[in-house]
Write an enzyme that holds these catalytic residues in place. Structure first.
Site, PDB file in Angstrom:
ATOM      1  N   ASP A   1       0.849  -1.185   0.000  1.00  0.00           N
ATOM      2  CA  ASP A   1       0.000   0.000   0.000  1.00  0.00           C
ATOM      3  C   ASP A   1       0.889   1.241   0.000  1.00  0.00           C
ATOM      4  O   ASP A   1       1.882   1.284   0.727  1.00  0.00           O
ATOM      5  CB  ASP A   1      -0.909  -0.014   1.228  1.00  0.00           C
ATOM      6  CG  ASP A   1      -2.031   0.998   1.142  1.00  0.00           C
ATOM      7  OD1 ASP A   1      -1.737   2.212   1.119  1.00  0.00           O
ATOM      8  OD2 ASP A   1      -3.199   0.584   1.104  1.00  0.00           O
ATOM      9  N   ILE A   2       0.546   2.237  -0.811  1.00  0.00           N
ATOM     10  CA  ILE A   2       1.376   3.450  -0.869  1.00  0.00           C
ATOM     11  C   ILE A   2       1.176   4.351   0.348  1.00  0.00           C
ATOM     12  O   ILE A   2       1.963   5.266   0.572  1.00  0.00           O
ATOM     13  CB  ILE A   2       1.143   4.259  -2.167  1.00  0.00           C
ATOM     14  CG1 ILE A   2      -0.298   4.728  -2.275  1.00  0.00           C
ATOM     15  CG2 ILE A   2       1.574   3.455  -3.379  1.00  0.00           C
ATOM     16  CD1 ILE A   2      -0.521   5.749  -3.375  1.00  0.00           C
TER      17      ILE A   2
ATOM     18  N   HIS B   1      -6.937  -5.811   2.258  1.00  0.00           N
ATOM     19  CA  HIS B   1      -5.799  -5.216   2.958  1.00  0.00           C
ATOM     20  C   HIS B   1      -5.262  -6.272   3.925  1.00  0.00           C
ATOM     21  O   HIS B   1      -6.032  -6.814   4.722  1.00  0.00           O
ATOM     22  CB  HIS B   1      -6.229  -4.007   3.793  1.00  0.00           C
ATOM     23  CG  HIS B   1      -6.762  -2.867   3.001  1.00  0.00           C
ATOM     24  ND1 HIS B   1      -6.012  -1.745   2.724  1.00  0.00           N
ATOM     25  CD2 HIS B   1      -7.985  -2.660   2.431  1.00  0.00           C
ATOM     26  CE1 HIS B   1      -6.748  -0.890   2.022  1.00  0.00           C
ATOM     27  NE2 HIS B   1      -7.942  -1.431   1.830  1.00  0.00           N
TER      28      HIS B   1
ATOM     29  N   HIS C   1     -10.397  -5.492  -3.273  1.00  0.00           N
ATOM     30  CA  HIS C   1      -9.058  -5.698  -2.744  1.00  0.00           C
ATOM     31  C   HIS C   1      -9.107  -5.974  -1.255  1.00  0.00           C
ATOM     32  O   HIS C   1      -9.956  -5.452  -0.543  1.00  0.00           O
ATOM     33  CB  HIS C   1      -8.136  -4.508  -3.034  1.00  0.00           C
ATOM     34  CG  HIS C   1      -8.621  -3.191  -2.523  1.00  0.00           C
ATOM     35  ND1 HIS C   1      -9.633  -2.476  -3.127  1.00  0.00           N
ATOM     36  CD2 HIS C   1      -8.208  -2.446  -1.464  1.00  0.00           C
ATOM     37  CE1 HIS C   1      -9.833  -1.344  -2.461  1.00  0.00           C
ATOM     38  NE2 HIS C   1      -8.981  -1.310  -1.448  1.00  0.00           N
TER      39      HIS C   1
ATOM     40  N   ASN D   1     -12.827  -3.260   2.510  1.00  0.00           N
ATOM     41  CA  ASN D   1     -13.724  -2.116   2.630  1.00  0.00           C
ATOM     42  C   ASN D   1     -14.662  -2.166   1.429  1.00  0.00           C
ATOM     43  O   ASN D   1     -14.202  -2.275   0.294  1.00  0.00           O
ATOM     44  CB  ASN D   1     -12.942  -0.806   2.629  1.00  0.00           C
ATOM     45  CG  ASN D   1     -12.017  -0.691   3.818  1.00  0.00           C
ATOM     46  OD1 ASN D   1     -12.319  -1.154   4.899  1.00  0.00           O
ATOM     47  ND2 ASN D   1     -10.863  -0.095   3.614  1.00  0.00           N
TER      48      ASN D   1
ATOM     49  N   GLY E   1     -14.894   3.398   3.565  1.00  0.00           N
ATOM     50  CA  GLY E   1     -13.518   3.781   3.290  1.00  0.00           C
ATOM     51  C   GLY E   1     -12.940   3.248   1.998  1.00  0.00           C
ATOM     52  O   GLY E   1     -11.752   3.434   1.743  1.00  0.00           O
ATOM     53  N   GLN E   2     -13.758   2.604   1.168  1.00  0.00           N
ATOM     54  CA  GLN E   2     -13.236   2.133  -0.111  1.00  0.00           C
ATOM     55  C   GLN E   2     -13.020   3.329  -1.025  1.00  0.00           C
ATOM     56  O   GLN E   2     -13.924   4.124  -1.246  1.00  0.00           O
ATOM     57  CB  GLN E   2     -14.199   1.133  -0.774  1.00  0.00           C
ATOM     58  CG  GLN E   2     -13.638   0.523  -2.042  1.00  0.00           C
ATOM     59  CD  GLN E   2     -14.563  -0.507  -2.676  1.00  0.00           C
ATOM     60  OE1 GLN E   2     -15.693  -0.715  -2.254  1.00  0.00           O
ATOM     61  NE2 GLN E   2     -14.061  -1.144  -3.721  1.00  0.00           N
TER      62      GLN E   2
END
Length: 119
Positions: free
Chosen positions: A35-36, A107, A105, A92, A98-99
């Site tokens: 994750d960035i 997390h 995907h 999410n 919070g998507q």
């Protein structure tokens, strides 16, 4: 159409290698990358290569692919050496949860105390 790459989807572009990402695992059906904006010392996203807008549509449209994503989440935890101490897998679904990228995907979060209930 479900499963087809979407031209305006960031994660579809990552799958196509049009946008760079730090890939940690890849299978025929999934891609896992860091994750960035990590929320924990280990924060890896696991995505299906096929486009589904969220976890619910993925599970309904391609349950075997949803299983692949979960299997890879576990493999990420093993590779990151967090499986023994514990990790969290979060999907999410919807902007209210919070998507922000509407490509399903998971997390994979680990490496710090993860309190319950989450935010």
């Amino acid at each position: 159409m479900a499963g087809e790459p979407q031209a305006d989807c960031l994660f579809c572009k990552i799958v196509a290698r049009e946008v760079p990402a730090t890939v940690v695992r890849e299978t025929e059906t999934t891609l896992a990358f860091r994750d960035i904006n990590p929320q924990a010392p280990t924060h890896v996203l696991v995505i299906p290569k096929a486009h589904y807008p969220d976890a619910a549509s993925l599970a309904a449209g391609a349950p075997e692919l949803a299983a692949d994503v979960l299997r890879e989440a576990g493999a990420v935890a093993v590779e990151e050496k967090t499986a023994g101490s514990g990790y969290r897998v979060v999907f999410n679904t919807g902007s209210g949860a919070g998507q922000t990228v509407f490509h399903a995907h998971a997390h994979v979060l680990a490496g710090r105390g993860l309190e319950w209930p989450p935010g």
